[in-house]
Design an enzyme around this catalytic site. Structure first.
Site, PDB file in Angstrom:
ATOM      1  N   SER A  49     -41.743 -55.204 -34.418  1.00 22.65           N
ATOM      2  CA  SER A  49     -41.419 -55.990 -35.607  1.00 22.65           C
ATOM      3  C   SER A  49     -40.493 -55.202 -36.536  1.00 22.65           C
ATOM      4  O   SER A  49     -39.619 -55.781 -37.172  1.00 22.65           O
ATOM      5  CB  SER A  49     -42.682 -56.431 -36.344  1.00 22.65           C
ATOM      6  OG  SER A  49     -43.518 -55.336 -36.616  1.00 22.65           O
ATOM      7  N   GLU A  50     -40.660 -53.863 -36.589  1.00 26.47           N
ATOM      8  CA  GLU A  50     -39.738 -53.025 -37.365  1.00 26.47           C
ATOM      9  C   GLU A  50     -39.542 -51.659 -36.721  1.00 26.47           C
ATOM     10  O   GLU A  50     -40.464 -51.112 -36.095  1.00 26.47           O
ATOM     11  CB  GLU A  50     -40.238 -52.813 -38.805  1.00 26.47           C
ATOM     12  CG  GLU A  50     -40.018 -53.987 -39.733  1.00 26.47           C
ATOM     13  CD  GLU A  50     -41.239 -54.853 -39.886  1.00 26.47           C
ATOM     14  OE1 GLU A  50     -41.175 -55.871 -40.594  1.00 26.47           O
ATOM     15  OE2 GLU A  50     -42.286 -54.521 -39.283  1.00 26.47           O
ATOM     16  N   THR A  51     -38.341 -51.133 -36.899  1.00 25.08           N
ATOM     17  CA  THR A  51     -37.967 -49.773 -36.545  1.00 25.08           C
ATOM     18  C   THR A  51     -37.324 -49.168 -37.782  1.00 25.08           C
ATOM     19  O   THR A  51     -36.502 -49.818 -38.434  1.00 25.08           O
ATOM     20  CB  THR A  51     -36.973 -49.759 -35.368  1.00 25.08           C
ATOM     21  OG1 THR A  51     -37.602 -50.343 -34.221  1.00 25.08           O
ATOM     22  CG2 THR A  51     -36.515 -48.354 -35.035  1.00 25.08           C
ATOM     23  N   HIS A  80     -45.954 -52.381 -43.543  1.00 23.43           N
ATOM     24  CA  HIS A  80     -46.490 -51.437 -42.556  1.00 23.43           C
ATOM     25  C   HIS A  80     -45.461 -50.372 -42.177  1.00 23.43           C
ATOM     26  O   HIS A  80     -45.841 -49.206 -41.955  1.00 23.43           O
ATOM     27  CB  HIS A  80     -47.081 -52.181 -41.337  1.00 23.43           C
ATOM     28  CG  HIS A  80     -46.221 -52.300 -40.143  1.00 23.43           C
ATOM     29  ND1 HIS A  80     -45.300 -53.308 -39.972  1.00 23.43           N
ATOM     30  CD2 HIS A  80     -46.138 -51.524 -39.029  1.00 23.43           C
ATOM     31  CE1 HIS A  80     -44.689 -53.152 -38.805  1.00 23.43           C
ATOM     32  NE2 HIS A  80     -45.185 -52.082 -38.209  1.00 23.43           N
TER      33      HIS A  80
END
Length: 282
Positions: A49-51, A80
């Site tokens: 979902s995120e990097t 997060h």
């Protein structure tokens, strides 16, 4: 194009209650000299979902600067990834100016992160949009969720950067039962929250859907819970301290703790544990 070199890389399990039960974030601990295109390419490749990419700060009060990418684009803020990147930075030898708090610089400004024993918590940034949803957007969401309008207890813009909106349903059971057709809301960033029965260890169940950034469902969402916490605690719809469970429909068991200070500051707290530690060539 940047000449590839070896960089420190970790993957952190955030809001976890046990091994591999939370939401993972990939963190490149030295994003110096990477282009936007190179950062985006890695975010597409990790398919999380995120990097995130840690960089030297530009604000004098910040300990580091963070850029946050989804598979589709960059976000000014995400929850997060904030906690996971703080844990990675500390693990990598980062030393904050203040022993008990870290200051992250990101697209949404400066975000304070506190160290609380084995957990971390961040101060919810201000919302950039709030208020009730318009009828047309509400209708699109209820149609996508496959629910009648009268099952919506309340609804609100809870946007602190990503574009979140939320629907409150009567029960956690109804939230868990949702089978959304996201093709009807391809541009949406939307969540659903509902109360667990009295005596349950968690006050609410949350689910978040982000088709606008190619994330059908997020296992645990700090930014949504932050803004929803600001909304619910400020209106008296929730106590000043409560816990949220998230991720059950994805086989996860995330735990997110919300606390509102007397001055209205909302803190989002959870575990952040490094599961993968190594290097990456970028």
């Amino acid at each position: 194009m940047t000449m590839p070199r070896t960089r420190s890389f970790v993957q952190v399990d955030v809001f976890c209650t046990g091994p591999y039960s939370g939401n993972p974030v990939a963190v490149v601990l030295d994003g110096t000299d990477l282009t936007d295109e190179e950062m985006q390419r890695l975010a597409r490749w990790t398919n999380l979902s995120e990097t995130t990419f840690v960089l030297p700060p530009t604000a004098p009060a910040a300990d580091y600067r963070l850029r946050i990418f989804t598979p589709r684009g960059e976000l000014p803020f995400a929850g997060h990834p904030t906690l996971g990147s703080a844990r990675a930075w500390l693990d990598g030898g980062g030393t904050p100016r203040d022993a008990d708090r870290i200051v992250q610089e990101c697209g949404a400004g400066l975000v304070t992160v506190r160290r609380d024993e084995d957990t971390l918590s961040f101060a919810a940034p201000p919302r950039v949009r709030e208020g009730a949803l318009d009828n047309e957007y509400l209708h699109r969401i209820t149609a996508a969720f496959g629910i009648a309008r009268d099952r919506v207890v309340a609804h609100q813009w809870v946007d602190n950067g990503p574009g979140w909106a939320v629907l409150q349903l009567p029960t956690a059971e109804e939230v868990l039962a949702l089978e959304p057709d996201l093709s009807l809301i391809p541009d949406a960033m939307v969540g659903a929250i509902g109360a667990h029965p009295d005596g349950h260890p968690y006050r609410f169940e949350m689910r978040t859907f982000a088709p606008a950034v190619d994330v059908p469902e997020d296992p645990a969402c700090g930014s949504m819970n932050a803004a929803v916490g600001q909304w619910l605690t400020s209106t008296g719809a929730a106590p000043s301290s409560y816990r949220v469970s998230q991720g059950a429909r994805l086989g996860r068991a995330a735990s997110i703790e919300i606390t509102a200070d007397p001055d209205g500051t909302v803190w989002v707290r959870g575990a952040a544990t490094i599961r993968i530690r190594g290097t990456i060539t970028l």
